[in-house]
Design a protein around this motif. Structure first.
Motif: not given
Length: 124
Positions: A63-76
């Motif tokens: 999935v490298k180059g196609r998927f992006t993981i991210s997060r919002d710590n304040g919103a868990n």
């Protein structure tokens, strides 16, 4: 103690995009590493992408180059932006989180929690 809920799955044509979300709720003190897994019919569950609390990321080669993981710590909450989807991405996608909890007046050590999964189907 902790409930994870995925959303955003669905049916998309090859080459299309989807954005998955995973929200954690409950007696949360701190959400640490968060990870997306997937399981296709007849196959073992596999790691897709993981993100630490400080947003260090790691991806499966597929999935490298196609998927992006991210997060919002304040919103868990954690996200997975999936672009250039392929039929082989078809699977149930699961959210996993390592969470330390606070309840009954005390902090409790980190433990593993899973969401129920969301279906992603990519048609050719």
């Amino acid at each position: 103690q902790v409930h994870l809920e995925e959303s955003g799955g669905g049916l998309v044509q090859a080459g299309g995009s989807l954005r998955l979300s995973c929200a954690a709720a409950g007696n949360i003190a701190r959400v640490n590493d968060m990870t997306w897994y997937r399981q296709a019919p007849g196959k073992q569950r596999e790691l897709v992408a993981t993100i630490t609390r400080t947003t260090i990321t790691n991806y499966a080669d597929s999935v490298k180059g196609r998927f992006t993981i991210s997060r919002d710590n304040g919103a868990n909450t954690m996200y997975l932006q999936m672009n250039s989807l392929k039929p082989e991405d078809t699977a149930v996608y699961y959210c996993n989180a390592r969470v330390s909890t606070y309840y009954n007046g005390a902090y409790h050590p980190e433990d593993d929690f899973w969401g129920p999964g969301t279906q992603v189907t990519v048609s050719s």
